[in-house]
Design a protein around this motif. Structure first.
Motif, PDB file in Angstrom:
ATOM      1  N   TYR A  61      -0.644   5.865  -7.422  1.00  0.00           N
ATOM      2  CA  TYR A  61      -1.515   4.864  -6.812  1.00  0.00           C
ATOM      3  C   TYR A  61      -2.894   5.503  -6.645  1.00  0.00           C
ATOM      4  O   TYR A  61      -3.005   6.613  -6.122  1.00  0.00           O
ATOM      5  CB  TYR A  61      -0.959   4.443  -5.441  1.00  0.00           C
ATOM      6  N   TRP A  62      -3.945   4.805  -7.097  1.00  0.00           N
ATOM      7  CA  TRP A  62      -5.301   5.314  -6.906  1.00  0.00           C
ATOM      8  C   TRP A  62      -5.711   4.999  -5.476  1.00  0.00           C
ATOM      9  O   TRP A  62      -5.879   3.842  -5.100  1.00  0.00           O
ATOM     10  CB  TRP A  62      -6.283   4.704  -7.892  1.00  0.00           C
ATOM     11  N   HIS A  69      -5.442  10.101  -7.257  1.00  0.00           N
ATOM     12  CA  HIS A  69      -4.128   9.484  -7.394  1.00  0.00           C
ATOM     13  C   HIS A  69      -3.162  10.098  -6.383  1.00  0.00           C
ATOM     14  O   HIS A  69      -3.203  11.307  -6.144  1.00  0.00           O
ATOM     15  CB  HIS A  69      -3.569   9.704  -8.807  1.00  0.00           C
ATOM     16  N   TRP A  75       8.753   1.533  -5.036  1.00  0.00           N
ATOM     17  CA  TRP A  75       7.806   0.481  -4.669  1.00  0.00           C
ATOM     18  C   TRP A  75       7.478   0.560  -3.185  1.00  0.00           C
ATOM     19  O   TRP A  75       6.341   0.316  -2.778  1.00  0.00           O
ATOM     20  CB  TRP A  75       8.347  -0.902  -5.010  1.00  0.00           C
ATOM     21  N   ARG A  78       4.915   3.150  -2.730  1.00  0.00           N
ATOM     22  CA  ARG A  78       3.640   2.652  -3.241  1.00  0.00           C
ATOM     23  C   ARG A  78       3.012   1.700  -2.223  1.00  0.00           C
ATOM     24  O   ARG A  78       1.819   1.768  -1.939  1.00  0.00           O
ATOM     25  CB  ARG A  78       3.862   1.938  -4.574  1.00  0.00           C
ATOM     26  N   MET A  82      -0.559   2.104  -0.153  1.00  0.00           N
ATOM     27  CA  MET A  82      -1.591   1.077  -0.016  1.00  0.00           C
ATOM     28  C   MET A  82      -1.905   0.824   1.454  1.00  0.00           C
ATOM     29  O   MET A  82      -3.069   0.671   1.834  1.00  0.00           O
ATOM     30  CB  MET A  82      -1.148  -0.226  -0.680  1.00  0.00           C
ATOM     31  N   GLY A 172      -2.071  -6.057  -1.848  1.00  0.00           N
ATOM     32  CA  GLY A 172      -1.859  -5.784  -3.270  1.00  0.00           C
ATOM     33  C   GLY A 172      -2.913  -6.426  -4.139  1.00  0.00           C
ATOM     34  O   GLY A 172      -3.407  -5.826  -5.098  1.00  0.00           O
ATOM     35  N   TRP A 173      -3.304  -7.645  -3.796  1.00  0.00           N
ATOM     36  CA  TRP A 173      -4.354  -8.319  -4.546  1.00  0.00           C
ATOM     37  C   TRP A 173      -5.682  -7.592  -4.370  1.00  0.00           C
ATOM     38  O   TRP A 173      -6.416  -7.385  -5.319  1.00  0.00           O
ATOM     39  CB  TRP A 173      -4.476  -9.776  -4.092  1.00  0.00           C
ATOM     40  N   ALA A 175      -6.061  -4.432  -3.657  1.00  0.00           N
ATOM     41  CA  ALA A 175      -5.965  -3.101  -4.273  1.00  0.00           C
ATOM     42  C   ALA A 175      -6.032  -3.163  -5.788  1.00  0.00           C
ATOM     43  O   ALA A 175      -6.590  -2.274  -6.424  1.00  0.00           O
ATOM     44  CB  ALA A 175      -4.672  -2.413  -3.833  1.00  0.00           C
ATOM     45  N   THR A 176      -5.454  -4.202  -6.382  1.00  0.00           N
ATOM     46  CA  THR A 176      -5.343  -4.233  -7.837  1.00  0.00           C
ATOM     47  C   THR A 176      -6.141  -5.335  -8.501  1.00  0.00           C
ATOM     48  O   THR A 176      -6.452  -5.240  -9.676  1.00  0.00           O
ATOM     49  CB  THR A 176      -3.871  -4.411  -8.267  1.00  0.00           C
ATOM     50  N   ILE A 178      -4.867  -8.079  -9.212  1.00  0.00           N
ATOM     51  CA  ILE A 178      -3.906  -8.761 -10.081  1.00  0.00           C
ATOM     52  C   ILE A 178      -2.918  -9.526  -9.197  1.00  0.00           C
ATOM     53  O   ILE A 178      -1.823  -9.042  -8.910  1.00  0.00           O
ATOM     54  CB  ILE A 178      -3.150  -7.764 -10.987  1.00  0.00           C
ATOM     55  N   TRP A 182       1.926  -9.655  -7.540  1.00  0.00           N
ATOM     56  CA  TRP A 182       2.375  -9.781  -6.161  1.00  0.00           C
ATOM     57  C   TRP A 182       3.052 -11.116  -5.913  1.00  0.00           C
ATOM     58  O   TRP A 182       4.045 -11.186  -5.216  1.00  0.00           O
ATOM     59  CB  TRP A 182       1.194  -9.556  -5.222  1.00  0.00           C
TER      60      TRP A 182
END
Length: 189
Positions: A61-62, A69, A75, A78, A82, A172-173, A175-176, A178, A182
């Protein structure tokens, strides 16, 4: 890193930590000495295996907090990375920061917590991530010993078994970027 129980039990009277020092070498310290070490900046003490067919999902995870990283083994880990990254009070964190050793019934036990985080006020948090239905008695004993060690050194201890799904979807949205990943995950749960 494993310790041979017979040779070490007589010497180990309390907790001991083993971590990777800034020069890449293995370092050992007693629990009182650990309070002054920046575990939020150490390399992981163990590698996380990755192989076809395994049950968990390791990766990286960045973390904007660390500008690096951070490795995770599942998960849930992860998601906790976050959570730490989005916590304004957390100034740094590391995965698999140290091995904790302690004597137990004539032998030496060990445990590598999932994360160490440093708060802005300088206090430390040690975190273990495990779904509640996957905690076995041996795990419970390790978590209890870790919590006792944290209390002795003045750190907080937290066990994470999951996160609120709506919060997780939002973070999650963010962070990514995408949201589909999620939203699909929310539908499966």
């Amino acid at each position: 890193m494993r310790v041979v129980a017979g040779a070490r039990t007589a010497q180990l009277t309390g907790y001991e930590l083993v971590f990777i020092d800034s020069d890449g070498s293995e370092a050992r310290c007693s629990l009182p000495e650990a309070a002054g070490i920046g575990f939020e900046h150490v390399a992981p003490v163990r590698s996380i295996p990755s192989y076809q067919g395994q049950r968990n999902n390791p990766g990286f995870y960045w973390a904007a907090t660390m500008a690096a990283h951070v490795e995770f083994e599942s998960w849930l880990e992860r998601d906790e990375a976050m959570a730490l990254d989005f916590d304004a009070e957390v100034t740094g964190f590391a995965a698999q920061p140290f091995w904790l050793f302690w004597p137990d019934a004539g032998r030496v036990r060990s445990h590598a917590p999932d994360f160490f985080a440093r708060r802005a006020d300088g206090t430390g948090i040690v975190i273990d991530c495990r779904p509640a239905d996957r905690v076995r008695p041996r795990d419970e004993a390790a978590f209890t010993a870790t919590e006792r060690a944290c209390a002795e050194v003045g750190w907080s201890y937290r066990r994470v078994s999951g996160h609120d799904l709506m919060w997780l979807a939002n973070v999650g949205w963010l962070a990514t970027g995408i949201p589909a990943i999620w939203s699909n995950r929310l539908r499966r749960n």
